[in-house]
Each structure stands twice: as structure tokens, then as C-alpha cells.
Write a protein that holds these residues in place. Structure first.
Motif, PDB file in Angstrom:
ATOM      1  N   ARG A   1      26.497 -45.104  10.468  1.00  0.00           N
ATOM      2  CA  ARG A   1      25.947 -46.308  11.102  1.00  0.00           C
ATOM      3  C   ARG A   1      25.431 -46.049  12.509  1.00  0.00           C
ATOM      4  O   ARG A   1      24.422 -46.602  12.924  1.00  0.00           O
ATOM      5  CB  ARG A   1      27.013 -47.411  11.162  1.00  0.00           C
ATOM      6  CG  ARG A   1      27.410 -47.963   9.819  1.00  0.00           C
ATOM      7  CD  ARG A   1      28.339 -49.162   9.956  1.00  0.00           C
ATOM      8  NE  ARG A   1      29.541 -48.854  10.708  1.00  0.00           N
ATOM      9  CZ  ARG A   1      30.548 -49.705  10.869  1.00  0.00           C
ATOM     10  NH1 ARG A   1      30.475 -50.922  10.334  1.00  0.00           N
ATOM     11  NH2 ARG A   1      31.618 -49.357  11.543  1.00  0.00           N
ATOM     12  N   LEU A   2      26.128 -45.220  13.244  1.00  0.00           N
ATOM     13  CA  LEU A   2      25.789 -45.020  14.644  1.00  0.00           C
ATOM     14  C   LEU A   2      24.494 -44.242  14.817  1.00  0.00           C
ATOM     15  O   LEU A   2      23.655 -44.575  15.645  1.00  0.00           O
ATOM     16  CB  LEU A   2      26.930 -44.287  15.352  1.00  0.00           C
ATOM     17  CG  LEU A   2      26.811 -44.191  16.865  1.00  0.00           C
ATOM     18  CD1 LEU A   2      27.038 -45.545  17.496  1.00  0.00           C
ATOM     19  CD2 LEU A   2      27.813 -43.195  17.418  1.00  0.00           C
ATOM     20  N   PHE A   3      24.324 -43.226  14.012  1.00  0.00           N
ATOM     21  CA  PHE A   3      23.181 -42.333  14.212  1.00  0.00           C
ATOM     22  C   PHE A   3      21.982 -42.707  13.355  1.00  0.00           C
ATOM     23  O   PHE A   3      20.850 -42.434  13.726  1.00  0.00           O
ATOM     24  CB  PHE A   3      23.612 -40.890  13.927  1.00  0.00           C
ATOM     25  CG  PHE A   3      24.516 -40.328  14.988  1.00  0.00           C
ATOM     26  CD1 PHE A   3      23.999 -39.755  16.131  1.00  0.00           C
ATOM     27  CD2 PHE A   3      25.887 -40.409  14.855  1.00  0.00           C
ATOM     28  CE1 PHE A   3      24.819 -39.250  17.116  1.00  0.00           C
ATOM     29  CE2 PHE A   3      26.738 -39.916  15.838  1.00  0.00           C
ATOM     30  CZ  PHE A   3      26.200 -39.328  16.977  1.00  0.00           C
ATOM     31  N   ASN A   4      22.207 -43.326  12.220  1.00  0.00           N
ATOM     32  CA  ASN A   4      21.090 -43.642  11.327  1.00  0.00           C
ATOM     33  C   ASN A   4      20.582 -45.070  11.463  1.00  0.00           C
ATOM     34  O   ASN A   4      19.518 -45.390  10.946  1.00  0.00           O
ATOM     35  CB  ASN A   4      21.493 -43.387   9.868  1.00  0.00           C
ATOM     36  CG  ASN A   4      21.781 -41.915   9.614  1.00  0.00           C
ATOM     37  OD1 ASN A   4      21.300 -41.058  10.346  1.00  0.00           O
ATOM     38  ND2 ASN A   4      22.566 -41.610   8.597  1.00  0.00           N
ATOM     39  N   GLY A   5      21.333 -45.919  12.137  1.00  0.00           N
ATOM     40  CA  GLY A   5      20.868 -47.283  12.284  1.00  0.00           C
ATOM     41  C   GLY A   5      21.414 -47.973  13.512  1.00  0.00           C
ATOM     42  O   GLY A   5      21.140 -49.147  13.745  1.00  0.00           O
ATOM     43  N   GLY A   6      22.158 -47.255  14.328  1.00  0.00           N
ATOM     44  CA  GLY A   6      22.787 -47.853  15.499  1.00  0.00           C
ATOM     45  C   GLY A   6      22.111 -47.459  16.787  1.00  0.00           C
ATOM     46  O   GLY A   6      20.896 -47.232  16.848  1.00  0.00           O
ATOM     47  N   ASP A   7      22.920 -47.331  17.852  1.00  0.00           N
ATOM     48  CA  ASP A   7      22.359 -47.112  19.181  1.00  0.00           C
ATOM     49  C   ASP A   7      21.593 -45.797  19.307  1.00  0.00           C
ATOM     50  O   ASP A   7      20.575 -45.732  19.992  1.00  0.00           O
ATOM     51  CB  ASP A   7      23.477 -47.176  20.221  1.00  0.00           C
ATOM     52  CG  ASP A   7      23.902 -48.605  20.512  1.00  0.00           C
ATOM     53  OD1 ASP A   7      23.073 -49.367  21.035  1.00  0.00           O
ATOM     54  OD2 ASP A   7      25.047 -48.972  20.205  1.00  0.00           O
ATOM     55  N   PHE A   8      22.087 -44.748  18.667  1.00  0.00           N
ATOM     56  CA  PHE A   8      21.373 -43.475  18.743  1.00  0.00           C
ATOM     57  C   PHE A   8      19.987 -43.598  18.120  1.00  0.00           C
ATOM     58  O   PHE A   8      18.998 -43.055  18.623  1.00  0.00           O
ATOM     59  CB  PHE A   8      22.192 -42.388  18.043  1.00  0.00           C
ATOM     60  CG  PHE A   8      21.746 -40.986  18.375  1.00  0.00           C
ATOM     61  CD1 PHE A   8      22.159 -40.370  19.546  1.00  0.00           C
ATOM     62  CD2 PHE A   8      20.924 -40.276  17.510  1.00  0.00           C
ATOM     63  CE1 PHE A   8      21.757 -39.079  19.859  1.00  0.00           C
ATOM     64  CE2 PHE A   8      20.525 -38.982  17.809  1.00  0.00           C
ATOM     65  CZ  PHE A   8      20.936 -38.390  18.988  1.00  0.00           C
ATOM     66  N   TYR A   9      19.915 -44.342  17.042  1.00  0.00           N
ATOM     67  CA  TYR A   9      18.654 -44.566  16.337  1.00  0.00           C
ATOM     68  C   TYR A   9      17.664 -45.352  17.204  1.00  0.00           C
ATOM     69  O   TYR A   9      16.449 -45.194  17.076  1.00  0.00           O
ATOM     70  CB  TYR A   9      18.946 -45.326  15.048  1.00  0.00           C
ATOM     71  CG  TYR A   9      17.738 -45.725  14.241  1.00  0.00           C
ATOM     72  CD1 TYR A   9      17.117 -44.817  13.381  1.00  0.00           C
ATOM     73  CD2 TYR A   9      17.228 -47.025  14.329  1.00  0.00           C
ATOM     74  CE1 TYR A   9      16.014 -45.189  12.626  1.00  0.00           C
ATOM     75  CE2 TYR A   9      16.126 -47.397  13.582  1.00  0.00           C
ATOM     76  CZ  TYR A   9      15.521 -46.480  12.727  1.00  0.00           C
ATOM     77  OH  TYR A   9      14.430 -46.846  11.985  1.00  0.00           O
ATOM     78  N   ARG A  10      18.169 -46.195  18.107  1.00  0.00           N
ATOM     79  CA  ARG A  10      17.317 -47.059  18.921  1.00  0.00           C
ATOM     80  C   ARG A  10      16.700 -46.332  20.114  1.00  0.00           C
ATOM     81  O   ARG A  10      15.813 -46.883  20.788  1.00  0.00           O
ATOM     82  CB  ARG A  10      18.134 -48.246  19.447  1.00  0.00           C
ATOM     83  CG  ARG A  10      18.713 -49.133  18.364  1.00  0.00           C
ATOM     84  CD  ARG A  10      19.574 -50.239  18.950  1.00  0.00           C
ATOM     85  NE  ARG A  10      18.771 -51.203  19.679  1.00  0.00           N
ATOM     86  CZ  ARG A  10      18.191 -52.280  19.127  1.00  0.00           C
ATOM     87  NH1 ARG A  10      18.335 -52.501  17.835  1.00  0.00           N
ATOM     88  NH2 ARG A  10      17.486 -53.117  19.853  1.00  0.00           N
ATOM     89  N   MET A  11      17.126 -45.124  20.387  1.00  0.00           N
ATOM     90  CA  MET A  11      16.656 -44.427  21.584  1.00  0.00           C
ATOM     91  C   MET A  11      15.204 -44.008  21.469  1.00  0.00           C
ATOM     92  O   MET A  11      14.733 -43.594  20.410  1.00  0.00           O
ATOM     93  CB  MET A  11      17.523 -43.190  21.843  1.00  0.00           C
ATOM     94  CG  MET A  11      18.960 -43.504  22.195  1.00  0.00           C
ATOM     95  SD  MET A  11      19.918 -41.987  22.466  1.00  0.00           S
ATOM     96  CE  MET A  11      21.573 -42.664  22.566  1.00  0.00           C
ATOM     97  N   ASN A  12      14.501 -44.089  22.589  1.00  0.00           N
ATOM     98  CA  ASN A  12      13.146 -43.548  22.645  1.00  0.00           C
ATOM     99  C   ASN A  12      13.229 -42.054  22.972  1.00  0.00           C
ATOM    100  O   ASN A  12      14.314 -41.538  23.288  1.00  0.00           O
ATOM    101  CB  ASN A  12      12.295 -44.316  23.663  1.00  0.00           C
ATOM    102  CG  ASN A  12      12.844 -44.246  25.082  1.00  0.00           C
ATOM    103  OD1 ASN A  12      13.376 -43.213  25.513  1.00  0.00           O
ATOM    104  ND2 ASN A  12      12.726 -45.343  25.827  1.00  0.00           N
TER     105      ASN A  12
END
Length: 546
Positions: free
Chosen positions: A278-289
Motif C-alpha cells: 500500500r505504501l509504495f504502490n498507492g500511498g505516499d511514496f507513489y505520490r512523490m514527484n
């Protein structure tokens, strides 16, 4: 008795005079009123009192939050009525226990017909605003302006629902952005002819604890002391402690919580829980530019590489310690940003001559476990979850640097704010105004115990339903639903709540007395076994439909 009645009459008389002086009568505003205090209510999400240096310097220094205590009052026995996010917030807004306001858990919808204290402030002529995390409902009543995160919200490039009903996204770190909104409103949208009520509500430090990039890097290199009970075996507690699913070793996720890349876990065939993605594929990590990724990825790489090299060689105790360090590093890094930003707002009040007529409150929606009893999260009535930080400053009313050990709760906030503003509180509010404690009139404060009730079971973290009473010296809890167990703790002899003495004959008189007091509180707050059964039946119906 006469003295008590006289003091109570005097306080009521003074409050009545205050209402007239502030220009609030029958809920209407006197446009000439200028002396009502502003109220700045600051609340973070899951901020443990142990992680504020005004309470404990073991883990972190929080100089800006500490300023509120130095200039005002620190409460050492503040607690919540239900230690979970949305119900706690509903209690604060309504001044009622969750079984009456209806928000007993995070899943039940909030009853929007409930009157909240911001509605009363707006009606009385205050300018009102809310920025940050509400956690339930997308259109809170009583605010001239709001920008709130949907649900739990995001740390990185967060979305905000606005007063217009639209959703905007802001680039940056949530804690900074929420503060930017707050300062902009104070600087450009505040009407200097009106007093203001500001709810400044941080998402941090809620799970999954994403710090800003600089603090993520810095704190990931630090080592923190472990709590004494990190390896608690729950031998002297009941079923509830033994079966809860919040143990750092057993239940903390290596990717979602500890920031190890999920691909590495898959490669090593370790912790294959699907929630890790969840964190890396759809969470905050995923939201990073791309620019943000350049700052965060090297730190995650470093964490992942260290994990890959060392995890296979660790025993269970070493793995627990590794997880604890990863958890506490990120948690405290998030709090460090909260403290920085609280400082920005306090500085603004000072520089713009607002501090002298502004009541500032800092609190959390509940406490949190920082490895005590081997746990993370909250929900229990044990101290780290049940107790919450509470610091209040009010120039010329609260003596700076004072401490109160009285039993106060988030149930009391609404009535406190209303009395301070000279606004009548609805009769169905259940708290007690803290004004006597804040102003030194402690003779008329006579609360000996507080009531607690937790409902969200069976659910995440598997903390069983329970209710109880806490005094300064003892705590009695009843766990029910699929068990029927009682626990009693002697808080003077056993402050860490390691030994349940309910069955100890030496405490039989204490048990009898506390059960009587607990029954009285249940009746006072209109709670009952019938309501317990009603909520269980309602939960089961919802579950069966799914």
C-alpha cells in the motif's frame, strides 16, 4: 457544603457577567464586542504524551510545544473517553460521549444533526476556520472556511476538501501545508473586528509515519532508548492484552511501517502480507514527484540494504529492536516537524500582537504506544493510549508554568471553550468546564474519576470492547463481548500497569468501591448494558451484510 454552593454561585454569576461584557446574549453577537478571547485549538493525530519533552525528555525535545506549558498549564492526568481517532474527535466537537453522539468507532457515520461547538461560536459572532485532519465528513458545520484532508489524508502532496466542496492538491509536506493554510488565514482572511476560533489539526504523526525528506534522513541514523516493557509477555494481564494485534514484532509491517522496499521482501520471502504494497504502490511514496523521489529514495535504499544484510542473522529479540528503531525514528521525525510548525504559529501570534488575547490549546486525539508493552497503536484504556497530552496557555488568566494533576478529559473541551467565550453550552453536553482549574478556582472542582468506553471490535488490531473507571490511584476495566473479564491496576504501586490485582483479596474493598463508582458514572453518562448490546447487534448486522 455552603462554601461549595457559594463558590459555584459566584462562578455562575461571573460567567453571566462575562457573557454580557463579551456581547453574547441569546446566541446573538454585539458588533461592539472586542474583548472576547481568540481560541487556537491545535491537535495532532496519535501524538503520545511521552513524545513531548514537557512531559518526558527521554525521546525528543519539543521546544515550541513546550512553550505552551511554560506560558500556561500542563495537565498530567488528561485522558480520552474512547481511544480511537474519529470517535475522539466527535467527542471533542459535541462535548458528549460517543454512545450519545453516535460515533462509537471509525466505521459508523457521524450524525450531522449533532450540534458542535464551532456552530455555536459562529452563531455567537466568532470568525471560524479549520485546516487539517477532521477524519469524518466532508462538510463540517460551523466554519467560515475549511480545508480538510479526505479521511486519513496523505503526508506527501496531499489533497484537501475545501469549503466550496471541491478537492485541491498541494505540492509539499502535509504538516507544512496545513500550517501555511493556517498562517495565510490569520494574515489575510481574519477579520480584526471579530474574535476567531481556529482549529489547526495535524495529520501527523499518524501511521504510516512519513517524515519530511530532511528529517527522514536525519532521524533514520539515530538510535533511541527502548521502553522497559518492550518485551512484555502479558503474563499478569487478561485475554485482551494477550490477543491484541499491535505487537511490534508480530504485527508491524516491514514495508508499510518500516519502509523496506516490498520487492526486497518478496525476493527474501519475508513478510508477504499484501498490505505492505500500500505504501509504495498507492500511498505516499507513489505520490512523490521526481524531485521528491530523489530526496527520499536514497534513504529507503539505505534502510532496505541494511535490512537485507542483517535481518537473516537476527534472532526474534533483535528483530523486535530493529522494528522498534525504524518505527520510533519515523514517528519522532514526524513530531519534530509538528513542533517546528507549532513554533511558526506561536511566533506569528507574538509578532502580530494576538498572543495576549488568544487561548492556545495543544492536545492529541488520544495517546499512543511507543513500544510500551511491545505495542504500537492505541485503543486500550492502559495509560499510554488512554492519557493524552494537554497544554493550555491563556495570558492573564493562567499562571505560567503551572501543572494540574486533576482528572480531565477531551469531553471537557467544548464546554471550556464556550465558557471562556461567554457562550451558553447546550444542556446535553456532558463535560465540565476547565475554567476553574485554569484560573485557580480549584475548590469547586470535585471530579474523582473518569469514564472510558471502547467499541471497535472485532476489527483492526483486535482490541476487545471494554469500559472502565480511572482515578488518580486506581483503574478498573471490564472487557466484554466475547469475554467477561475484569482488570484492576494500582497506579501508585504499578504505574506501568503490569499486574492485574483484581483477584487479589487485599483489593476486594477497592474493587467493590470502584464498581459502585463505575455504575454511577454509567448512569450519569447514560450508558448501559442495553446500549452495549445494541451496538454489538448493529455491528453484527453490518458484518453479515458484507
Amino acid at each position: 457544603m455552603f462554601k461549595r454552593q457559594f463558590l459555584t454561585f459566584t462562578l455562575i454569576l461571573c460567567t453571566t457577567i462575562s457573557c454580557k461584557n463579551t456581547g453574547v446574549e441569546n446566541g446573538k453577537e454585539d458588533s461592539k464586542s472586542t474583548n472576547r478571547p481568540n481560541i487556537l485549538f491545535i491537535m495532532s493525530d496519535d501524538h503520545a504524551y511521552q513524545a513531548i519533552s514537557a512531559y518526558d525528555t527521554t525521546l525528543i525535545k519539543t521546544p515550541h510545544i513546550d512553550r505552551i506549558a511554560k506560558e500556561g498549564m500542563l495537565f498530567t492526568n488528561a485522558s480520552v473517553t474512547n481511544s480511537i481517532c474519529a470517535p475522539s474527535r466527535a467527542t471533542i466537537l459535541t462535548g458528549k460521549h460517543t454512545h450519545l453522539n453516535g460515533k462509537i468507532d471509525n466505521l459508523t457515520p457521524f450524525d450531522t444533526t449533532q450540534v458542535t461547538f464551532p456552530q455555536l461560536f459562529k452563531r455567537a459572532g466568532y470568525q471560524t476556520a479549520m485546516f487539517g485532519k477532521l477524519h469524518f465528513g466532508n462538510s463540517p458545520k460551523g466554519f467560515d472556511e475549511f480545508k480538510i484532508v479526505p479521511g486519513q489524508g496523505s503526508y506527501i502532496n496531499p489533497d484537501f476538501i475545501t469549503t466550496k466542496g471541491d478537492t485541491i492538491q498541494k505540492t509539499g509536506y502535509a504538516t507544512d501545508i496545513i500550517t501555511d493554510f493556517t498562517l495565510d488565514w490569520l494574515d489575510t482572511k481574519r477579520n480584526p473586528e471579530k474574535p476567531f476560533l481556529m482549529l489547526y489539526l495535524h495529520k501527523a504523526p499518524h501511521r504510516a509515519w512519513w517524515p519530511n525528506a530532511a528529517k527522514f534522513k536525519a532521524f533514520s541514523k539515530r538510535k533511541f532508548p527502548e521502553p522497559e516493557s518492550l518485551f512484555d509477555d502479558y503474563q499478569n494481564r487478561g485475554t485482551a492484552a494477550k490477543t491484541a494485534e499491535m505487537n511490534i514484532f508480530k504485527h508491524m509491517l516491514l514495508s508499510y511501517d518500516c519502509k523496506v522496499f516490498p520487492e526486497t521482501l518478496a525476493e527474501m520471502e519475508v513478510d508477504t502480507d499484501p498490505r505492505n504494497t500500500r505504501l509504495f504502490n498507492g500511498g505516499d511514496f507513489y505520490r512523490m514527484n521526481p524531485e521528491q523521489l530523489q530526496l527520499y529514495k536514497p534513504v529507503v535504499d539505505s534502510i532496505t540494504n541494511h535490512f537485507k544484510e542483517n535481518w537473516p542473522k537476527m534472532n526474534d529479540q533483535e528483530k523486535t529492536s530493529w522494528k522498534y528503531q525504524r518505527y520510533i525514528q519515523d514517528y519522532l521525525a514526524c513530531i519534530s516537524s509538528v513542533d517546528d510548525n507549532v513554533g511558526r504559529v506561536l511566533d506569528y501570534l507574538d509578532k502580530n500582537d494576538l498572543a495576549k488575547n488568544t487561548i492556545v490549546i495543544y492536545t492529541s486525539d488520544q495517546g499512543f504506544y511507543l513500544g510500551e508493552h511491545g505495542w504500537f497503536d492505541k485503543r486500550f484504556m492502559y495509560n499510554e493510549s488512554f492519557k493524552t497530552p494537554l497544554l493550555i496557555k491563556w495570558p492573564n488568566q493562567i499562571k505560567p508554568g503551572t501543572t494540574s494533576d486533576e482528572m480531565v478529559q477531551n469531553l471537557d473541551f467544548a464546554q471550556t471553550f464556550l465558557e471562556a467565550a461567554g457562550i451558553s453550552a447546550p444542556e446535553d453536553m456532558q463535560g465540565e468546564s476547565l475554567i476553574p482549574l485554569l484560573t485557580g478556582n480549584t475548590e469547586i472542582w470535585d471530579r474523582d474519576g473518569v469514564y472510558y468506553h471502547y467499541y471497535e471490535y472485532p476489527a483492526e488490531h483486535a482490541v476487545k470492547r471494554h469500559y472502565g473507571i480511572a482515578t488518580k490511584t486506581h483503574k478498573l476495566m471490564h472487557f466484554y463481548h466475547d469475554v467477561d473479564e475484569w482488570e484492576l491496576y494500582d497506579l501508585e504501586k504499578d504505574p506501568n500497569e503490569m499486574n492485574n490485582v483484581y483477584a487479589n483479596p487485599e483489593y476486594s474493598s477497592v474493587v467493590d468501591q470502584l464498581k459502585k463508582e463505575l455504575d454511577a458514572l454509567r448512569k450519569k453518562y447514560k450508558d448501559s448494558p442495553e446500549l452495549d448490546r445494541k451496538f454489538i447487534d448493529s455491528y453484527n448486522k453490518k458484518k453479515s451484510k458484507k
